[in-house]
Design an enzyme around this catalytic site. Structure first.
Site, PDB file in Angstrom:
ATOM      1  N   CYS A 180      -8.052 -12.715  19.022  1.00 41.06           N
ATOM      2  CA  CYS A 180      -8.659 -11.514  19.610  1.00 41.06           C
ATOM      3  C   CYS A 180      -9.974 -11.243  18.883  1.00 41.06           C
ATOM      4  O   CYS A 180     -10.003 -11.246  17.642  1.00 41.06           O
ATOM      5  CB  CYS A 180      -7.731 -10.322  19.445  1.00 41.06           C
ATOM      6  SG  CYS A 180      -6.005 -10.719  19.801  1.00 41.06           S
ATOM      7  N   ARG A 230       7.332   0.234   1.588  1.00 42.00           N
ATOM      8  CA  ARG A 230       7.229  -0.823   2.590  1.00 42.00           C
ATOM      9  C   ARG A 230       5.997  -1.692   2.318  1.00 42.00           C
ATOM     10  O   ARG A 230       5.027  -1.216   1.705  1.00 42.00           O
ATOM     11  CB  ARG A 230       7.174  -0.246   4.000  1.00 42.00           C
ATOM     12  CG  ARG A 230       6.059   0.737   4.254  1.00 42.00           C
ATOM     13  CD  ARG A 230       6.423   1.643   5.430  1.00 42.00           C
ATOM     14  NE  ARG A 230       5.343   2.542   5.776  1.00 42.00           N
ATOM     15  CZ  ARG A 230       5.108   3.698   5.181  1.00 42.00           C
ATOM     16  NH1 ARG A 230       5.865   4.096   4.177  1.00 42.00           N
ATOM     17  NH2 ARG A 230       4.112   4.478   5.574  1.00 42.00           N
ATOM     18  N   ARG A 281       0.828  -1.207   0.000  1.00 39.22           N
ATOM     19  CA  ARG A 281       0.000   0.000   0.000  1.00 39.22           C
ATOM     20  C   ARG A 281       0.862   1.257   0.000  1.00 39.22           C
ATOM     21  O   ARG A 281       0.552   2.226  -0.673  1.00 39.22           O
ATOM     22  CB  ARG A 281      -0.904  -0.017   1.229  1.00 39.22           C
ATOM     23  CG  ARG A 281      -1.650   1.265   1.466  1.00 39.22           C
ATOM     24  CD  ARG A 281      -2.693   1.093   2.543  1.00 39.22           C
ATOM     25  NE  ARG A 281      -3.660   0.075   2.172  1.00 39.22           N
ATOM     26  CZ  ARG A 281      -4.309  -0.703   3.046  1.00 39.22           C
ATOM     27  NH1 ARG A 281      -4.082  -0.566   4.343  1.00 39.22           N
ATOM     28  NH2 ARG A 281      -5.167  -1.609   2.643  1.00 39.22           N
ATOM     29  N   TYR A 282       1.902   1.240   0.782  1.00 34.67           N
ATOM     30  CA  TYR A 282       2.757   2.424   0.910  1.00 34.67           C
ATOM     31  C   TYR A 282       3.936   2.303  -0.058  1.00 34.67           C
ATOM     32  O   TYR A 282       4.305   1.197  -0.471  1.00 34.67           O
ATOM     33  CB  TYR A 282       3.267   2.539   2.341  1.00 34.67           C
ATOM     34  CG  TYR A 282       2.164   2.666   3.375  1.00 34.67           C
ATOM     35  CD1 TYR A 282       1.465   3.857   3.531  1.00 34.67           C
ATOM     36  CD2 TYR A 282       1.813   1.583   4.180  1.00 34.67           C
ATOM     37  CE1 TYR A 282       0.447   3.971   4.476  1.00 34.67           C
ATOM     38  CE2 TYR A 282       0.803   1.683   5.125  1.00 34.67           C
ATOM     39  CZ  TYR A 282       0.118   2.883   5.272  1.00 34.67           C
ATOM     40  OH  TYR A 282      -0.881   2.982   6.201  1.00 34.67           O
ATOM     41  N   ASP A 284      -6.875   3.862  11.119  1.00 37.07           N
ATOM     42  CA  ASP A 284      -6.543   3.302   9.818  1.00 37.07           C
ATOM     43  C   ASP A 284      -7.738   3.579   8.923  1.00 37.07           C
ATOM     44  O   ASP A 284      -8.846   3.070   9.170  1.00 37.07           O
ATOM     45  CB  ASP A 284      -6.274   1.789   9.944  1.00 37.07           C
ATOM     46  CG  ASP A 284      -5.043   1.373   9.171  1.00 37.07           C
ATOM     47  OD1 ASP A 284      -4.823   1.950   8.086  1.00 37.07           O
ATOM     48  OD2 ASP A 284      -4.305   0.500   9.651  1.00 37.07           O
ATOM     49  N   CYS A 308     -10.123  -8.623  15.930  1.00 36.65           N
ATOM     50  CA  CYS A 308      -9.005  -8.697  14.982  1.00 36.65           C
ATOM     51  C   CYS A 308      -9.359  -8.110  13.606  1.00 36.65           C
ATOM     52  O   CYS A 308     -10.368  -8.496  13.004  1.00 36.65           O
ATOM     53  CB  CYS A 308      -8.593 -10.156  14.813  1.00 36.65           C
ATOM     54  SG  CYS A 308      -7.263 -10.362  13.627  1.00 36.65           S
ATOM     55  N   CYS A 355      -2.612 -17.938  15.032  1.00 38.94           N
ATOM     56  CA  CYS A 355      -2.257 -17.123  16.205  1.00 38.94           C
ATOM     57  C   CYS A 355      -2.309 -18.041  17.416  1.00 38.94           C
ATOM     58  O   CYS A 355      -2.980 -19.074  17.393  1.00 38.94           O
ATOM     59  CB  CYS A 355      -3.262 -15.991  16.419  1.00 38.94           C
ATOM     60  SG  CYS A 355      -3.337 -14.853  15.050  1.00 38.94           S
ATOM     61  N   ASP A 396     -10.641  -0.962  14.266  1.00 37.93           N
ATOM     62  CA  ASP A 396     -11.117  -0.996  12.874  1.00 37.93           C
ATOM     63  C   ASP A 396     -12.558  -1.509  12.815  1.00 37.93           C
ATOM     64  O   ASP A 396     -12.940  -2.391  13.596  1.00 37.93           O
ATOM     65  CB  ASP A 396     -10.220  -1.917  12.032  1.00 37.93           C
ATOM     66  CG  ASP A 396      -8.818  -1.349  11.886  1.00 37.93           C
ATOM     67  OD1 ASP A 396      -8.690  -0.116  11.765  1.00 37.93           O
ATOM     68  OD2 ASP A 396      -7.850  -2.135  11.907  1.00 37.93           O
ATOM     69  N   ARG A 412      -7.919  -8.813  10.996  1.00 36.54           N
ATOM     70  CA  ARG A 412      -7.801  -9.900  10.002  1.00 36.54           C
ATOM     71  C   ARG A 412      -8.653 -11.102  10.414  1.00 36.54           C
ATOM     72  O   ARG A 412      -8.267 -12.255  10.200  1.00 36.54           O
ATOM     73  CB  ARG A 412      -6.350 -10.296   9.805  1.00 36.54           C
ATOM     74  CG  ARG A 412      -5.535  -9.132   9.367  1.00 36.54           C
ATOM     75  CD  ARG A 412      -4.379  -9.384   8.469  1.00 36.54           C
ATOM     76  NE  ARG A 412      -3.829  -8.070   8.232  1.00 36.54           N
ATOM     77  CZ  ARG A 412      -2.896  -7.503   9.009  1.00 36.54           C
ATOM     78  NH1 ARG A 412      -2.343  -8.189   9.986  1.00 36.54           N
ATOM     79  NH2 ARG A 412      -2.489  -6.269   8.782  1.00 36.54           N
ATOM     80  N   LYS A 453      -2.811   4.789   7.550  1.00 38.40           N
ATOM     81  CA  LYS A 453      -2.965   5.321   8.904  1.00 38.40           C
ATOM     82  C   LYS A 453      -3.022   6.841   8.882  1.00 38.40           C
ATOM     83  O   LYS A 453      -2.213   7.489   8.221  1.00 38.40           O
ATOM     84  CB  LYS A 453      -1.779   4.881   9.770  1.00 38.40           C
ATOM     85  CG  LYS A 453      -1.777   3.409  10.050  1.00 38.40           C
ATOM     86  CD  LYS A 453      -0.611   3.026  10.934  1.00 38.40           C
ATOM     87  CE  LYS A 453      -0.522   1.523  11.022  1.00 38.40           C
ATOM     88  NZ  LYS A 453      -0.241   0.875   9.718  1.00 38.40           N
TER      89      LYS A 453
HETATM   90  S1  SF4 Z   1      -5.079  -9.214  16.550  1.00 42.80           S
HETATM   91 FE1  SF4 Z   1      -5.589 -10.867  15.069  1.00 42.80          FE
HETATM   92  S2  SF4 Z   1      -3.626 -11.392  14.126  1.00 42.80           S
HETATM   93 FE2  SF4 Z   1      -3.164 -10.304  16.042  1.00 42.80          FE
HETATM   94  S3  SF4 Z   1      -2.954 -11.890  17.601  1.00 42.80           S
HETATM   95 FE3  SF4 Z   1      -5.060 -11.175  17.683  1.00 42.80          FE
HETATM   96  S4  SF4 Z   1      -6.195 -12.597  16.345  1.00 42.80           S
HETATM   97 FE4  SF4 Z   1      -4.012 -12.818  15.846  1.00 42.80          FE
END
Ligand code: SF4
Length: 431
Positions: A182, A169, A165-166, A385, A185, A178, A348, A187, A392
């Site tokens: 979370c 980088r 995107r940038y 973001d 998340c 993972c 997000d 993603r 960002k």
């Molecule tokens: S935020 Fe998403 S990618 Fe990061 S540790 Fe938690 S579940 Fe995994």
């Protein structure tokens, strides 16, 4: 371009380097082998701290488990709490939690290391760490503006796992695994779903590496996922070596939550591997001061002692850490552990995240509560973001009060206005 290339199994460690470019410095490799041999695994495991509350927890819930097993990161990964039965064995689940977990299918499953579970309150569903890892019915509600891929990462995917995107980088998504998942998340669509839409393999890594070799403008690679530190030592060493062998890549970063939720992963052997690939930086995902345990003091010390600059990133979460009384001790605790507070993120707008998101001004309020009131290093950048792939956007309190002729008027952290002689300047004229 979609990340979907291969379906099925997780990536396997390469049996041998696939290209001869791998740049392993012989002396360091030797040192790694010697240090590994010199520190038998059992003794190393016993040397890792176990805080008293965690010790009481594992004696209660994992009575047959030795300290050696408990401090073995592979045991922690294998023993992750992933089913309703395992959750119910440890937590008094509310009806809401029970129903939400039961209903779940697909990516972002429940997954909690026994260590991280030991930091949660088994009785209180409102306890902050528990709220971030045990799903609730609110996850199934779709709020306005929410999306499965709010940052349009799939749109900016230039090669498998490479989000470009940038200008100079890239983000390199290396794995979908993972150690804990979370609930907020970004993603959520990608992680924890073997056999699903997003897969990762050595073949994809090769395509990503070929892209990076061709794109000489890329000088900075952020490895993320999933969590790159869930990869085994061999895979990680191989991948870092391949990246390091690309001449125009000056700088590698790893984004990870492992040192916080699985601190036992930061073995001396891992640290010796990471040290071979400097300059290597890390962004550590912290949420709450409850995470600042003896174990995390050890994991961050090992990384810092290896010369890895550590920055933190924290997602601002409603009812969890959206309070200066929570964020300030977290930031100060990080500094004590040689972790520089780096980013405080607005959550997000992923699907089902409304219950986690605060108004944006809450983040500004927290930054104002830190700036000037405590060590400058303790103040992270507050950023949103921008949905749709805008990148960002930093949001800062406005300390310019106006202008009076040649004087710029500045408001300090206590709200008092001071003059700065600024002849010829225009800043503040429109206020
Ligand atoms: S935020 Fe998403 S990618 Fe990061 S540790 Fe938690 S579940 Fe995994």
């Amino acid at each position: 371009m979609s990340l979907q290339i291969a379906r099925g199994r997780d990536a396997k460690p390469p049996l041998r380097p696939l290209r001869s470019k791998q740049n392993v410095r012989p002396q360091l490799q030797e040192a790694t082998e010697q240090s590994t041999a010199a520190v038998p695994a059992k003794k190393a495991a016993l040397r890792f701290p176990v805080n008293p509350d965690t010790k009481a927890f594992y004696r209660k819930f994992y009575p047959g488990t030795s300290t050696i097993e408990w401090n073995d990161w592979r045991w922690q990964m294998r023993a992750r709490i992933r089913t309703l039965d395992e959750l119910a064995r440890i937590f008094h689940l509310s009806d809401d939690e029970y129903g939400a977990v039961k209903k779940h299918t697909g990516s972002l499953p429940v997954g909690i290391t026994p260590y991280y579970a030991s930091l949660m309150d088994p009785k209180d569903p409102r306890e902050p760490l528990r709220r971030t890892h045990v799903m609730t019915g609110e996850e199934y509600l779709r709020g306005a503006g929410e999306d499965d891929d709010p940052l349009a990462e799939d749109h900016d995917t230039a090669a498998p796992g490479i989000v470009h995107r940038y200008p100079d980088r890239v983000l390199f998504l290396t794995t979908g695994t993972c150690s804990t998942y979370c609930r907020y998340c970004t993603r959520a669509r990608v992680v924890g779903n073997p056999g699903g839409e997003y897969q990762f393999s050595v073949r994809q890594w090769e395509q990503a590496l070929a892209y990076l070799e061709d794109h000489t403008e890329v000088r900075d690679v952020l490895m993320s996922g999933g969590d790159p530190l869930t990869l085994g030592d061999d895979k990680l060493d191989w991948l870092l070596g391949r990246l390091r062998a690309i001449k125009h890549i000056e700088f590698i970063r790893i984004g990870t939550k492992v040192p916080i939720v699985l601190p036992q992963r930061i073995t001396k052997q891992l640290v010796a591997i990471l040290k071979k690939h400097h300059p290597l930086w890390m962004s550590l995902h912290f949420t709450h001061p409850h995470e600042l345990t003896d174990e995390v003091t050890e994991s961050t010390a090992r990384l810092a002692d290896a010369g890895i600059p550590l920055g933190s990133q924290t997602v601002l979460l409603k009812g969890i850490n959206d309070d200066i009384a929570v964020i300030k001790p977290l930031m100060l605790g990080l500094l004590k552990r040689r972790v520089r507070p780096y980013y405080l993120y607005q959550c997000d707008p992923i699907r089902g995240s409304a219950h986690f998101r605060t108004p944006v001004e809450k983040g500004l309020e927290i930054i104002q509560g830190l700036r000037g009131h405590t060590t400058g290093y303790a103040t992270p950048i507050f950023a949103v973001d921008a949905p749709g792939g805008g990148g960002k956007v930093q949001i800062t309190p406005d300390f310019v009060a106006g202008r009076d002729g040649d004087d710029l008027l500045l408001r300090n952290f206590e709200g008092d206005v001071y003059r700065y002689p600024d002849p010829g300047g225009t800043l503040g004229r429109d206020k």
